[in-house]
Scaffold this active site. Structure first.
Site, PDB file in Angstrom:
ATOM      1  CB  SER A 202      80.695 -10.138  42.435  1.00  0.00           C
ATOM      2  OG  SER A 202      82.070 -11.559  41.925  1.00  0.00           O
TER       3      SER A 202
ATOM      4  CB  CYS B  49      79.847 -13.053  52.267  1.00  0.00           C
ATOM      5  SG  CYS B  49      80.086 -14.162  50.799  1.00  0.00           S
TER       6      CYS B  49
ATOM      7  CB  THR C 107      85.077 -19.762  44.143  1.00  0.00           C
ATOM      8  OG1 THR C 107      83.762 -19.823  43.740  1.00  0.00           O
ATOM      9  CG2 THR C 107      86.256 -19.778  43.307  1.00  0.00           C
TER      10      THR C 107
ATOM     11  CG  ASN D  35      82.898 -17.051  49.435  1.00  0.00           C
ATOM     12  OD1 ASN D  35      83.171 -16.977  50.982  1.00  0.00           O
ATOM     13  ND2 ASN D  35      82.862 -17.258  48.563  1.00  0.00           N
TER      14      ASN D  35
ATOM     15  CD  GLU E 179      75.831 -16.708  51.053  1.00  0.00           C
ATOM     16  OE1 GLU E 179      74.658 -16.207  50.025  1.00  0.00           O
ATOM     17  OE2 GLU E 179      76.808 -16.070  50.711  1.00  0.00           O
TER      18      GLU E 179
ATOM     19  CG  HIS F 288      84.117 -12.323  52.176  1.00  0.00           C
ATOM     20  ND1 HIS F 288      83.661 -13.654  52.731  1.00  0.00           N
ATOM     21  CD2 HIS F 288      83.800 -12.565  50.808  1.00  0.00           C
ATOM     22  CE1 HIS F 288      83.060 -14.112  51.842  1.00  0.00           C
ATOM     23  NE2 HIS F 288      83.383 -13.256  50.879  1.00  0.00           N
TER      24      HIS F 288
ATOM     25  CE  LYS G 226      92.761  -9.842  40.889  1.00  0.00           C
ATOM     26  NZ  LYS G 226      91.879 -10.848  39.486  1.00  0.00           N
TER      27      LYS G 226
ATOM     28  CB  SER H  88      77.479 -10.545  47.071  1.00  0.00           C
ATOM     29  OG  SER H  88      78.677 -11.165  46.499  1.00  0.00           O
TER      30      SER H  88
END
Ligand code: ACO
Length: 448
Positions: A208, A116, A158, A325, A82, A246, A255, A358
């Site tokens: 996001s 991603c 990030t 990331n 990307e 991811h 989470k 995303s």
């Protein structure tokens, strides 16, 4: 062809990095915000001599060399990225330099782009090709390459950068369970790159996270349905040895696994233990919208799932925590971490993978592992990737240098007519680097 999947892998990330602890101090945020709050240790970044093209040249030549693959043996090359350097010319065509040298120009495939997710799209394309009637018996090669950089602000820690190459073919040590795939795709403005003059995305951080978790729920539900239809019994977390996500930052992975645990509890309370049943009972009445907003539920999920997370997720978190990331490469770098720790003990195991991009696109799918002869055996893949050494040999730079580099790159983005700095002594042998961009925007690379 049977058991189509990944035969070989290699990973490259820039040796230049900044620690999250130093970045916290530099940014003046509260201590622990990036290291505990986001769960990140360190972040690799490209200096002015590296970009997504140089990183992919490095990783592709390294893979071919280390597994002794004749470039003529590649019949399809797919790139996921990307990081746009050219709006028309694909990264794949830059990589053709490696193959043209050996006289191979008969290679299908171009680039896939959606945040991603492009790496997963590229991987599926290669696998589908090998499983199709147009397959000519040669290998597929997938490259995921990205440099993740953000404007100053809460998203900047990030970032990250890496390239991964994966050789695809039949009788693979890491093969797809092709019937087990659940996708969720919809329209959202959570993270996007509408400003073509800048490398930085526009990002709604909170949205996001919610989009990611909603897509995860939806994919998991489909994955479970397909498993049940196939196997005649319900799927639960206990049916997979590992879960790989991811990984934009580690807290979101914690989470996410908590969220899968909550899903299992809602589907059948007996899927979780007694303590979890009691802890989660108060949240059964929440609507699904409310459940994404409840911080109490989020904390409860993470807490009750922790002992399973430590066994089934933790081994895949090393590289994402250390490198950051890597966008399209992130999921596969997490997977590489699992291989690094578990090696040939994975034979016979199942791993569930969750890919998210995303905008948004997401798929949950699964791999199984089998014993294969050298050079495509798991322990050789681990040796070739050499993750510990690569992490150890990095050059830690102060945050000031990181910020200064980003400033230079802001000016260089979309620019022409420049030569890069002469000092690249820190690049390991075999690394490709950018030497100049001429007046026609043509890019030139050399190999160290
Ligand atoms: N010690 C410990 N924890 C702390 C501290 C501290 N001193 N300070 C804050 N925290 C915790 C917060 O409680 C929060 O944790 P929680 O979510 O478990 O409650 C966490 O640190 C993050 O802090 P926030 O203030 O909630 O968020 P912030 O404004 O720093 O932004 C975000 C974080 C949204 C992730 C931002 O970095 C971002 O936008 N990143 C890019 C978007 C992204 O990666 N999205 C993921 C999916 S899309 C993709 O892959 C690109």
């Amino acid at each position: 062809p049977t058991n189509v999947g990944i035969l070989a892998m290699d990973i490259y990330f820039p040796s230049t990095c900044v620690t999250q602890e130093a970045l916290e101090g530099h940014d003046g945020v509260s201590k622990g915000k990036y290291t505990v709050g986001l769960g990140q240790d360190c972040m690799s970044f490209c200096t002015e001599v590296e970009d997504v093209i140089s990183m992919s040249l490095t990783v592709v030549t390294s893979l071919l060399e280390k597994y002794n693959i004749d470039p003529m043996q590649i019949g399809r090359l797919e790139v996921g990225s990307e990081t746009v350097i050219d709006k028309s010319k694909s990264i794949k065509t830059f990589l053709m330099q490696v193959f043209e040298e050996s006289g191979n120009t008969d290679i299908e495939g171009v680039d896939s782009t959606n945040a991603c997710y492009g790496g997963t799209a590229a991987l599926f394309n290669c696998v589908n090709w090998v499983e199709s009637c147009s397959w000519d018996g040669r290998y597929g090669l997938v490259v995921c390459t990205d440099s993740a950089v953000y404007a100053e602000g809460p998203a900047r820690p990030t970032g990250g950068a890496a390239a991964i190459a994966m050789l695809v073919g039949p009788h693979a040590p890491i093969y797809f369970e092709s019937k087990l795939r659940g996708s969720h795709m919809s329209h959202a403005y959570d993270f996007y790159k509408p400003n073509l003059a800048s490398e930085y995305p526009v990002v709604d951080g909170k949205l996001s996270q919610t989009c990611y978790l909603m897509a995860l729920d939806s994919c998991y539900s489909l994955f479970c349905e397909k498993f049940e239809r196939l196997e005649g019994r319900p799927f639960s977390i206990s049916d997979s040895d590992y879960f790989v996500f991811h990984s934009p930052y580690n807290k979101l992975v914690q989470k996410s696994f908590g969220r899968l645990y909550f899903n299992d509890f809602l589907r059948n309370p007996s899927f979780v233990d007694e303590v979890a049943r009691e802890t989660l009972a108060p949240y059964t009445s929440l609507s699904s919208d409310e459940s994404y907003q409840s911080r109490d539920l989020e904390k409860a999920n993470q807490q009750v799932a922790k002992h399973v997370y430590d066994v089934k997720v933790q081994p895949s978190t090393l590289i994402p925590k250390q490198v950051g990331n890597m966008y399209t490469a992130s999921l596969y770098a997490a997977f590489a971490s699992l291989l690094h720790y578990k090696n040939s003990s994975l034979v016979g195991n199942r791993v569930v993978m969750f890919s998210y991009g995303s905008g948004l696109t997401a798929t949950m799918f699964s791999f199984r592992f089998q014993e294969i002869q050298h050079p495509f055996n798991l322990s050789n893949i681990v040796t070739v990737m050499n993750v510990s050494e690569k992490l150890k040999q990095r050059l830690e730079l102060p945050p000031e240098k990181f910020v200064e580099t980003l400033k230079i790159m802001e000016h260089r983005y979309g620019a022409k007519d420049f030569v890069t700095g002469k000092n690249c002594s820190y690049l390991p042998p075999g690394t490709f680097y950018l030497t100049k961009v001429d007046s026609m925007y043509r890019r030139y690379y050399s190999k160290k």
